[in-house]
Design a protein around this motif. Structure first.
Motif, short mmCIF file in Angstrom:
data_model
loop_
_atom_site.label_atom_id
_atom_site.label_comp_id
_atom_site.label_asym_id
_atom_site.label_seq_id
_atom_site.Cartn_x
_atom_site.Cartn_y
_atom_site.Cartn_z
N CYS A 318 0.84 -1.19 0.00
CA CYS A 318 0.00 0.00 0.00
C CYS A 318 0.88 1.25 0.00
N SER A 323 -2.79 2.89 5.31
CA SER A 323 -2.62 1.44 5.12
C SER A 323 -1.16 1.05 4.95
N CYS A 328 -1.75 -4.03 -0.94
CA CYS A 328 -2.90 -3.43 -1.61
C CYS A 328 -2.99 -3.89 -3.06
N SER A 357 -6.38 -0.94 2.02
CA SER A 357 -7.08 0.35 1.99
C SER A 357 -8.58 0.15 1.86
#
Length: 412
Positions: A318, A323, A328, A357
């Motif tokens: 991320c 985050s 991610c 996220s």
């Protein structure tokens, strides 16, 4: 235990093991609570995953229980402390000084020279806990461990941690930082240090004051009797390990979850291994994870970690502040790993990695089974709390015999 450096707590607190916090994001229908009812036996206690204690920010994938501590030998001079983090990656009970009733007057242990014995524990995200060692009876459900050394975290009388303990790290010294009222280590090992701390004063775990005002400290030896201990190993029965039994969770997550912590392995009707494999570990509590052509030979199972942590060359980390420290991917990634014990027994485990996220966007969810992040160590895999969802995971304590063998081992 592994703590993420997740930097997103209400009002932007950044922390550890501490905590994965979820940011506000709103408007979603609250996710369902998942629950299993523990059997009515004296070797079981309820555990839960929820948003954490009041005034601690928001927390995800944190497994909590209530612990009762008593002055040694007393059945009335006691205090029950809620939201203590269950950690299978460490040994010993550690409680914030701020949540302990002063009137308990727990006796403090002393090191060489007659000054206070102090304990240090360091976590891989460069955080640490520091404080004196006291003695208490620990009551967990129907079980009692008598006269157990415990750590009192952030006792204001001892507010100068040893430089070797702090080493530029961040102190776990408040509820807001820890996200729990304490940590209870119910892992594979009986003590937090063992023989190394008996033999040498330069062990990194135990210290003592050099004078009555404790303005400076020095390394100290600590006998086995003085070290923090896994309280289960001190029970009169059902003392060879623990079983964590949590229900399965939808990939979408849930607002909270209830399950059972069961003491003993194959000692009562509720702690039998009816199917699964037994994976022994090395003396440090590690086994191997085979994943995407990698042999991650310092792998471990750790309920104190809020995600699965491993390094990947293909899953993007991320980039957002909220985050940081997690993965991610653009879409959920489904993976298959093979876990291999020191006894060469193996089993396959499937798991998913989703966008952190996106997961954090729904602040009502404290249970996120697809949360993962990079480990920062190409030889390790930390199977965190998501590993426990939908499994009965046994932790066999070192040197304690059971019908599954003598610990340390995992079985599931």
């Amino acid at each position: 235990m592994y703590f993420s450096n997740f930097s997103y707590r209400v009002a932007a607190l950044a922390m550890l093991l501490t905590l994965v916090t979820a940011c506000g994001g709103g408007g979603n229908t609250p996710a369902p609570t998942i629950s299993t009812s523990p059997p009515a036996l004296n070797n079981v206690i309820k555990v839960s995953v929820d948003g954490g204690p009041a005034n601690s920010g928001s927390n995800v994938n944190r497994l909590y229980l209530d612990v009762t501590i008593c002055s040694p030998g007393s059945s009335t001079h006691c205090q029950t402390i809620d939201h203590v983090l269950v950690d299978t990656g460490s040994a010993g009970l550690r409680l914030l000084s701020s949540v302990i009733t002063p009137g308990l007057n727990l006796g403090r242990l002393t090191g060489t020279g007659g000054f206070a014995l102090l304990n240090c524990v360091q976590f891989v995200d460069n955080t640490f806990a520091w404080g004196p060692v006291a003695t208490a009876d620990i009551v967990l459900g129907g079980k009692t461990a008598a006269s157990v050394p415990i750590q009192i975290i952030a006792d204001p009388v001892f507010d100068r941690p040893a430089a070797a303990c702090a080493v530029g790290g961040t102190a776990i010294d408040t509820l807001a930082v820890l996200g729990a009222n304490g940590i209870i280590g119910l892992g594979l090992l009986k003590e937090d240090c063992g023989a190394a701390c008996v033999a040498t004063a330069h062990n990194g775990s135990y210290y003592t004051c050099t004078d009555a005002s404790c303005t400076t400290t020095k390394g100290a030896t600590a006998s086995i009797a003085m070290q923090l201990k896994n309280p289960v190993s001190m029970f009169a029965s059902d003392n060879n390990g623990v079983l964590i039994d949590l229900p399965a969770v939808s990939p979408d997550g849930a607002s909270s979850l209830n399950g059972s912590l069961i003491f003993g392995i194959n000692t009562q009707a509720n702690n039998q291994l009816t199917s699964g494999r037994v994976l022994t570990t090395d003396a440090a509590g590690n086994f191997s994870t085979l994943l995407a052509g990698q042999n991650l030979n310092t792998s471990f199972i750790d309920s104190g970690s809020n995600g699965n942590y491993f390094d990947s060359a293909t899953i993007p980390p991320c980039s957002g502040r909220n985050s940081s420290g997690f993965y991610c991917p653009g879409a959920p990634v489904n993976l298959l790993a093979t876990l291999v014990g020191a006894n060469a027994v193996s089993t396959t485990v499937s798991f998913s990695v989703d966008n952190a996220s996106t997961l954090f966007a729904d602040a009502s969810k404290a249970v996120l089974p697809s949360l993962s992040g990079p480990m920062g160590d190409t030889s390790s895999f930390d199977w965190g709390l998501p590993f426990f969802y939908g499994r009965r995971v046994f932790i066999g304590i070192e040197e304690q015999a059971s019908s599954l063998g003598t610990g340390p081992f995992y079985a599931f």
